[in-house]
Scaffold this motif. Structure first.
Motif, mmCIF file in Angstrom:
data_model
loop_
_atom_site.group_PDB
_atom_site.id
_atom_site.type_symbol
_atom_site.label_atom_id
_atom_site.label_comp_id
_atom_site.label_asym_id
_atom_site.label_seq_id
_atom_site.Cartn_x
_atom_site.Cartn_y
_atom_site.Cartn_z
ATOM 1 N N ASP A 155 0.853 -1.192 0.000
ATOM 2 C CA ASP A 155 0.000 0.000 0.000
ATOM 3 C C ASP A 155 0.885 1.236 0.000
ATOM 4 N N ALA A 156 0.851 1.992 -1.097
ATOM 5 C CA ALA A 156 1.727 3.160 -1.217
ATOM 6 C C ALA A 156 1.398 4.197 -0.172
ATOM 7 N N ASP A 157 0.108 4.346 0.160
ATOM 8 C CA ASP A 157 -0.276 5.359 1.132
ATOM 9 C C ASP A 157 0.281 5.034 2.504
ATOM 10 N N SER A 158 0.214 3.765 2.905
ATOM 11 C CA SER A 158 0.731 3.390 4.215
ATOM 12 C C SER A 158 2.238 3.516 4.252
ATOM 13 N N ALA A 159 2.913 3.278 3.121
ATOM 14 C CA ALA A 159 4.365 3.409 3.087
ATOM 15 C C ALA A 159 4.773 4.868 3.168
ATOM 16 N N ALA A 160 3.919 5.773 2.639
ATOM 17 C CA ALA A 160 4.260 7.190 2.636
ATOM 18 C C ALA A 160 3.963 7.848 3.968
ATOM 19 N N ALA A 161 3.173 7.210 4.804
ATOM 20 C CA ALA A 161 2.802 7.806 6.086
ATOM 21 C C ALA A 161 3.061 6.810 7.211
ATOM 22 N N PRO A 162 4.287 6.791 7.760
ATOM 23 C CA PRO A 162 4.575 5.881 8.858
ATOM 24 C C PRO A 162 3.699 6.187 10.067
ATOM 25 N N LYS A 163 3.438 5.177 10.848
ATOM 26 C CA LYS A 163 2.626 5.368 12.043
ATOM 27 C C LYS A 163 3.414 6.178 13.065
ATOM 28 N N PRO A 164 2.886 7.324 13.510
ATOM 29 C CA PRO A 164 3.646 8.160 14.453
ATOM 30 C C PRO A 164 3.762 7.511 15.825
ATOM 31 N N LEU A 165 4.950 7.620 16.401
ATOM 32 C CA LEU A 165 5.181 7.154 17.764
ATOM 33 C C LEU A 165 5.027 8.297 18.761
ATOM 34 N N GLN A 166 5.186 9.531 18.274
ATOM 35 C CA GLN A 166 5.045 10.715 19.116
ATOM 36 C C GLN A 166 4.318 11.788 18.320
ATOM 37 N N PRO A 167 3.631 12.722 18.994
ATOM 38 C CA PRO A 167 2.939 13.800 18.266
ATOM 39 C C PRO A 167 3.923 14.754 17.611
ATOM 40 N N ILE A 168 3.501 15.357 16.509
ATOM 41 C CA ILE A 168 4.367 16.284 15.773
ATOM 42 C C ILE A 168 4.798 17.459 16.642
ATOM 43 N N SER A 169 3.908 17.883 17.534
ATOM 44 C CA SER A 169 4.228 19.030 18.395
ATOM 45 C C SER A 169 5.449 18.782 19.262
ATOM 46 N N ALA A 170 5.780 17.509 19.528
ATOM 47 C CA ALA A 170 6.939 17.203 20.369
ATOM 48 C C ALA A 170 8.254 17.533 19.675
ATOM 49 N N ALA A 171 8.249 17.609 18.346
ATOM 50 C CA ALA A 171 9.475 17.910 17.604
ATOM 51 C C ALA A 171 9.723 19.409 17.471
ATOM 52 N N THR A 172 8.693 20.223 17.636
ATOM 53 C CA THR A 172 8.826 21.660 17.409
ATOM 54 C C THR A 172 9.887 22.323 18.290
ATOM 55 N N PRO A 173 9.918 22.080 19.614
ATOM 56 C CA PRO A 173 10.942 22.741 20.441
ATOM 57 C C PRO A 173 12.365 22.384 20.033
ATOM 58 N N MET A 174 12.616 21.139 19.635
ATOM 59 C CA MET A 174 13.961 20.738 19.225
ATOM 60 C C MET A 174 14.390 21.472 17.961
ATOM 61 N N ILE A 175 13.481 21.568 16.988
ATOM 62 C CA ILE A 175 13.815 22.246 15.734
ATOM 63 C C ILE A 175 14.062 23.730 15.984
ATOM 64 N N LYS A 176 13.237 24.334 16.832
ATOM 65 C CA LYS A 176 13.430 25.759 17.151
ATOM 66 C C LYS A 176 14.766 25.987 17.835
ATOM 67 N N THR A 177 15.156 25.089 18.724
ATOM 68 C CA THR A 177 16.428 25.227 19.433
ATOM 69 C C THR A 177 17.597 25.205 18.458
ATOM 70 N N VAL A 178 17.567 24.296 17.506
ATOM 71 C CA VAL A 178 18.653 24.183 16.536
ATOM 72 C C VAL A 178 18.729 25.414 15.648
ATOM 73 N N ILE A 179 17.580 25.876 15.142
ATOM 74 C CA ILE A 179 17.578 27.051 14.263
ATOM 75 C C ILE A 179 18.067 28.286 15.021
ATOM 76 N N THR A 180 17.679 28.414 16.276
ATOM 77 C CA THR A 180 18.110 29.555 17.080
ATOM 78 C C THR A 180 19.616 29.537 17.301
ATOM 79 N N GLN A 181 20.189 28.353 17.483
ATOM 80 C CA GLN A 181 21.624 28.235 17.744
ATOM 81 C C GLN A 181 22.466 28.489 16.498
ATOM 82 N N MET A 182 21.900 28.294 15.325
ATOM 83 C CA MET A 182 22.644 28.506 14.077
ATOM 84 C C MET A 182 22.675 29.992 13.736
ATOM 85 N N GLU A 183 23.853 30.485 13.413
ATOM 86 C CA GLU A 183 24.030 31.907 13.140
ATOM 87 C C GLU A 183 23.467 32.268 11.764
ATOM 88 N N SER A 184 22.611 33.271 11.744
ATOM 89 C CA SER A 184 22.023 33.728 10.489
ATOM 90 C C SER A 184 21.535 35.157 10.672
#
Length: 271
Positions: A155-184
């Motif tokens: 099933d192509a649809d199931s292959a394109a959308a893995p079953k989440p183990l954690q909510p997407i919102s849990a990744a937001t603070p980590m991504i923000k931390t990395v972008i903030t630390q990078m000089e731009s």
């Protein structure tokens, strides 16, 4: 004629007592992205029902079984044998990395020791794996993310959308931390560099854990970032700037401060 660069040589050591045979297809597909699995060994008591499912996969992936009978209950001879073999392989100097497949925190010191020698360690285990072992590895992959590949779904649809183990919102603070630390200067940073920094910051970071196949998909779905695609591939990302909020319709304007001088009452004259 110049020879092609050789893929990194990897030693794959599997703890059959703490890994399911259902992940074997996805496991070696993931390892193939890293390098060549030159050594493939598995440790366990294959006479027990718990490790017997591995027997059907050994020939398919040329995995060499290391049989360890449980002569005494409560004693894990498999772990000791795996550690001894790992140290022998390490001191041979023939390998560029080790893949330790287990959810057992007992291998934390082994992973740390191998990395002290300047060799990369890639861990594979369930989400319940203790943090000590996960952080001791350069990168840690949850085996739950590999089971969809192991199932061989068409099933192509199931292959394109893995079953989440954690909510997407849990990744937001980590991504923000990395972008903030990078000089731009303007806040825009390369998406590829963000991915590298995330792997360095959190060894078990994986977009598939949040139900996304790629980092760009994860960043887009959070709704907290802006992405600028590039025609030659790659892209840039920055933290979304929130517009200034306008007062709601019908809201009363703040009262102006009255002058310190009091107004005269009607019918009276100002002194």
């Amino acid at each position: 004629m110049a020879s092609e660069p050789r893929s990194p040589r990897l030693a794959v050591l599997i703890d059959a007592d703490n890994a399911s045979a259902k992940i074997v297809d996805g496991l070696f597909q993931e390892i193939a992205k890293i390098g060549e699995a030159s050594v493939r060994r598995i440790y366990g008591d294959f006479s027990s029902p718990r490790s017997r499912p591995w027997a059907d996969t050994l020939a398919r992936y040329a995995i060499v079984p290391q049989q360890q009978f449980a002569y005494t209950s409560g004693k894990n001879a498999s772990d000791i044998t795996l550690v001894i073999d790992a140290m022998d392989l390490l001191h041979s100097g023939r390998f560029d990395g080790f893949c330790l497949v287990s959810s057992d925190s007992d291998f934390t010191r082994l992973a740390a020791r191998i990395r002290e020698q300047g060799i990369d360690v890639f861990g594979f285990g369930e989400q319940k794996t203790p943090e000590s072992f996960r952080q001791a590895c350069r990168r840690f992959v949850y085996t739950e993310n590999l089971r969809s590949d192991a199932a061989g779904s068409k099933d192509a649809d199931s292959a394109a959308a893995p079953k989440p183990l954690q909510p997407i919102s849990a990744a937001t603070p980590m991504i923000k931390t990395v972008i903030t630390q990078m000089e731009s200067e303007d806040g825009w940073v390369a998406l590829g560099e963000v991915g590298k920094q995330l792997s360095n910051l959190v060894s078990d970071f994986d977009p598939r854990t949040y139900g996304c196949r790629k980092l760009s998909d994860l960043v887009r779905k959070t709704g907290s970032f802006e992405i600028e695609e590039q025609s030659k591939g790659g892209g840039s990302v920055r933290i979304r700037v929130k517009p200034a909020s306008a007062p709601p319709p019908g809201a009363r304007e703040p009262r102006r401060r009255e002058s310190a001088r009091r107004r005269p009452r009607p019918g009276t004259t100002e002194p």
